[in-house]
Scaffold this motif. Sequence first.
Motif, PDB file in Angstrom:
ATOM      1  N   LEU A  52       4.144   6.248   5.257  1.00 58.82           N
ATOM      2  CA  LEU A  52       4.194   6.244   6.725  1.00 58.82           C
ATOM      3  C   LEU A  52       5.499   5.627   7.220  1.00 58.82           C
ATOM      4  CD1 LEU A  52       0.500   5.355   7.605  1.00 58.82           C
ATOM      5  CD2 LEU A  52       1.637   7.542   7.830  1.00 58.82           C
ATOM      6  N   VAL A  67       0.321   4.288   0.802  1.00 56.91           N
ATOM      7  CA  VAL A  67       0.210   5.120   2.004  1.00 56.91           C
ATOM      8  C   VAL A  67       1.069   4.538   3.122  1.00 56.91           C
ATOM      9  CG1 VAL A  67      -1.362   5.979   3.750  1.00 56.91           C
ATOM     10  CG2 VAL A  67      -2.034   5.986   1.380  1.00 56.91           C
ATOM     11  N   HIS A  68       1.081   3.200   3.228  1.00 57.51           N
ATOM     12  CA  HIS A  68       1.950   2.567   4.219  1.00 57.51           C
ATOM     13  C   HIS A  68       3.403   2.889   3.936  1.00 57.51           C
ATOM     14  CE1 HIS A  68      -1.194  -0.676   5.435  1.00 57.51           C
ATOM     15  NE2 HIS A  68      -1.537   0.548   5.754  1.00 57.51           N
ATOM     16  N   MET A 117      -2.414  10.029  -1.015  1.00 63.14           N
ATOM     17  CA  MET A 117      -3.795   9.711  -0.648  1.00 63.14           C
ATOM     18  C   MET A 117      -4.782  10.183  -1.702  1.00 63.14           C
ATOM     19  SD  MET A 117      -4.049  10.621   3.327  1.00 63.14           S
ATOM     20  CE  MET A 117      -3.327   9.610   4.586  1.00 63.14           C
ATOM     21  N   MET A 118      -4.499  11.346  -2.291  1.00 60.95           N
ATOM     22  CA  MET A 118      -5.436  11.922  -3.243  1.00 60.95           C
ATOM     23  C   MET A 118      -5.402  11.205  -4.581  1.00 60.95           C
ATOM     24  SD  MET A 118      -7.026  14.582  -1.978  1.00 60.95           S
ATOM     25  CE  MET A 118      -7.340  15.894  -3.134  1.00 60.95           C
ATOM     26  N   TYR A 148      11.431  17.807   7.007  1.00 58.67           N
ATOM     27  CA  TYR A 148      11.047  16.632   6.232  1.00 58.67           C
ATOM     28  C   TYR A 148       9.787  15.974   6.756  1.00 58.67           C
ATOM     29  CZ  TYR A 148      15.040  17.107   3.354  1.00 58.67           C
ATOM     30  OH  TYR A 148      15.921  17.603   2.458  1.00 58.67           O
ATOM     31  N   VAL A 149       9.756  15.705   8.071  1.00 63.54           N
ATOM     32  CA  VAL A 149       8.589  15.006   8.610  1.00 63.54           C
ATOM     33  C   VAL A 149       7.397  15.950   8.698  1.00 63.54           C
ATOM     34  CG1 VAL A 149       7.747  13.624  10.502  1.00 63.54           C
ATOM     35  CG2 VAL A 149      10.140  13.536   9.904  1.00 63.54           C
ATOM     36  N   GLY A 150       7.648  17.188   9.181  1.00 63.51           N
ATOM     37  CA  GLY A 150       6.535  18.078   9.453  1.00 63.51           C
ATOM     38  C   GLY A 150       5.943  18.721   8.221  1.00 63.51           C
ATOM     39  N   ALA A 178       6.888  15.536   4.075  1.00 62.12           N
ATOM     40  CA  ALA A 178       6.208  14.245   4.074  1.00 62.12           C
ATOM     41  C   ALA A 178       4.692  14.398   4.178  1.00 62.12           C
ATOM     42  CB  ALA A 178       6.740  13.372   5.204  1.00 62.12           C
ATOM     43  N   VAL A 179       4.238  15.486   4.823  1.00 61.97           N
ATOM     44  CA  VAL A 179       2.784  15.699   4.904  1.00 61.97           C
ATOM     45  C   VAL A 179       2.227  15.909   3.503  1.00 61.97           C
ATOM     46  CG1 VAL A 179       0.980  17.229   5.733  1.00 61.97           C
ATOM     47  CG2 VAL A 179       2.864  16.656   7.214  1.00 61.97           C
ATOM     48  N   ILE A 185       8.246   8.119   6.888  1.00 59.97           N
ATOM     49  CA  ILE A 185       8.225   9.081   7.994  1.00 59.97           C
ATOM     50  C   ILE A 185       8.898   8.476   9.228  1.00 59.97           C
ATOM     51  CG2 ILE A 185       6.673  10.266   9.576  1.00 59.97           C
ATOM     52  CD1 ILE A 185       4.742  10.312   7.037  1.00 59.97           C
ATOM     53  N   PHE A 197      12.224   9.818  11.198  1.00 55.74           N
ATOM     54  CA  PHE A 197      12.170  10.062  12.629  1.00 55.74           C
ATOM     55  C   PHE A 197      13.318   9.363  13.351  1.00 55.74           C
ATOM     56  CE2 PHE A 197      10.078  10.288  16.750  1.00 55.74           C
ATOM     57  CZ  PHE A 197       9.618  11.581  16.679  1.00 55.74           C
ATOM     58  N   LEU A 215       2.254  12.664   1.618  1.00 59.47           N
ATOM     59  CA  LEU A 215       1.144  11.810   2.046  1.00 59.47           C
ATOM     60  C   LEU A 215      -0.162  12.293   1.420  1.00 59.47           C
ATOM     61  CD1 LEU A 215       0.942   9.462   4.027  1.00 59.47           C
ATOM     62  CD2 LEU A 215       0.314  11.065   5.793  1.00 59.47           C
ATOM     63  N   PHE A 216      -0.302  13.595   1.393  1.00 65.11           N
ATOM     64  CA  PHE A 216      -1.436  14.263   0.783  1.00 65.11           C
ATOM     65  C   PHE A 216      -1.627  13.785  -0.651  1.00 65.11           C
ATOM     66  CE2 PHE A 216      -3.889  18.115   0.219  1.00 65.11           C
ATOM     67  CZ  PHE A 216      -4.203  18.453   1.510  1.00 65.11           C
ATOM     68  N   ASN A 224       0.834  -1.190   0.000  1.00 61.74           N
ATOM     69  CA  ASN A 224       0.000   0.000   0.000  1.00 61.74           C
ATOM     70  C   ASN A 224       0.881   1.257   0.000  1.00 61.74           C
ATOM     71  OD1 ASN A 224      -1.799   2.055   0.679  1.00 61.74           O
ATOM     72  ND2 ASN A 224      -3.075   0.632   1.835  1.00 61.74           N
TER      73      ASN A 224
END
Lengths: 205, 342
Positions: A33, A29-30, A75-76, A62-64, A67-68, A36, A40, A71-72, A27
């Motif tokens: 994640l 999205v996984h 997902m879209m 990078y994470v804040g 990567a957001v 991320i 971290f 992910l956006f 997946n």
Amino acid sequence: MTLTAIAFYAFAIVLLASAVRVITAKNPVHSVLFLILAFFNAAGLFVLIGAEFVAMILVIVYVGAVAVLFLFVVMMLDINFQELRQGFMQYMPVGLVVGAILAVELVFLAATQLAGGPVGGQANNSPIPPVDQVTNTEAIGRVLYTDYVYAFQVSGLILLVAMIGAIVLTLRSRPGVRRQQIGQQLDRKRGEVVQVRKVPTRGGV
Amino acid sequence: MSDILAQLGTFWADLPLIVRIVVGILTIVVPLLIGMAMLTYFERKVMAAMQLRQGPNMVGPFGLLQPFADGLKLLSKETVVPTQANAGVFFAAPMLTFLLALVAWAVIPFGEGLVLADINVGVLYLFAISSLGVYGIIMAGWASNSKYAFLGGLRAAAQMVSYEVSIGLVIVTVLLCVGSLNLSKIVEAQKTVWFFIPLFPMFIIFFISALAETNRAPFDLPEGESELSGGFNVEYSSMTFALFFLGEYINMILMSAMTVILFLGGWLPPLDIAPLNWIPGPLWFIAKITFVLFCFIWVRATLPRYRYDQLMRLGWKVFLPFSLIWVVLTSGVLVYFDLLPK
């Protein structure tokens, strides 16, 4: 001492495991994640070697933020990753070559470090102060804005050009789309939009 | 008396490190959870007073036990997992939200030297943790596999990323005046004057951005009841919902604490004179946090919800340029008058 070692191995193992999961997860999205999680844990490793400023910046940038957005997008968009995976064997040799070059470079770097040679090349005008006397935020600031100021400015310019490029590529005025023009709304005068008319009885406007 | 204190001190220093850390964490987390429970009560009572109602008044004296009754009710409910949900991420999201809300408190100084981890990059740590908060929400929205939850999650992500930028610039302005990233040093730098006086516009921007960052009214679009029927947490029930709720309120307290540390002088009394400096620092700190929280609730009871495009416009086209100009202006003034901290 042992606590640091335990923390190091914990961070390193989780980092490697999640890095592997980034490319093996079914997946998408996984995958993001796990990416991320990898970032971290890399930040954790930076903290262990005393580079807390770099660690925090890694998490913030990078994470804040990056990567957001990543992910956006994942997902879209409805990407068929099974299809993307088709050419895996085809790209394998190129990937292996890049990996090998990186590994060789790392070995060289480690070898020069162990031999005690200079890593940065020529000596600096303002040498990096010992980290136990000043905080490492200050230490980075001292060299970044003196010896490396041109490199710093150039990287800033590159980012600016990339930003302008992205805006130019996406900014287009589509006909038929009505947008709210706040300035125009506030700029209206009463006389332009309100008319007072004398309406004769049974006459209409 | 001082003998006993000295003995206690040596006894404390002799304890193993791990015990000291655990006791330290518990002395922060337990009052924090109770404080969060009282905050929900405070919010309902204050909003009731503003709307000429009674508020909760049945459970316990003055309804003081109402939050605990609500908590027990939530615990006894059934946890529902939607069949199409991605179970792993679905359960990870509330845990992550709650965890991140708690770990940020490690660096908050409650008084002079009263801090669990006095790290040099305290502000950056807080900023990093608060920027991670968006993951709990976006993961919840995606894993629920429901369109309302997904829309709520996406809205939250866009909103929090946007307002983080202006929060970052506001923090830069404060750091220019302090010359250190350490939170205790930031408070100590305000001994002469609290920063909300010289940096008043930044204080306002920080407060409004804090409202947006914690998804509070009037920026509570991620959970807009009228259009998303609850937003990202619409599929959550029982304990998983309680964790989101706890996380959101603890984040509110955290952002208030940040406002107090950056602008309202942390644990310092307003004036360093006799009756005021008898009150211990932590009490001042808590009183100021309560004041900021009251403002949070006041805003919620007063203002209607923003429209989504207006929210984005405010963040990117108003706050970002304004705070950028203030960063330049502040550094210019500091350099010109030779006030830069050495």
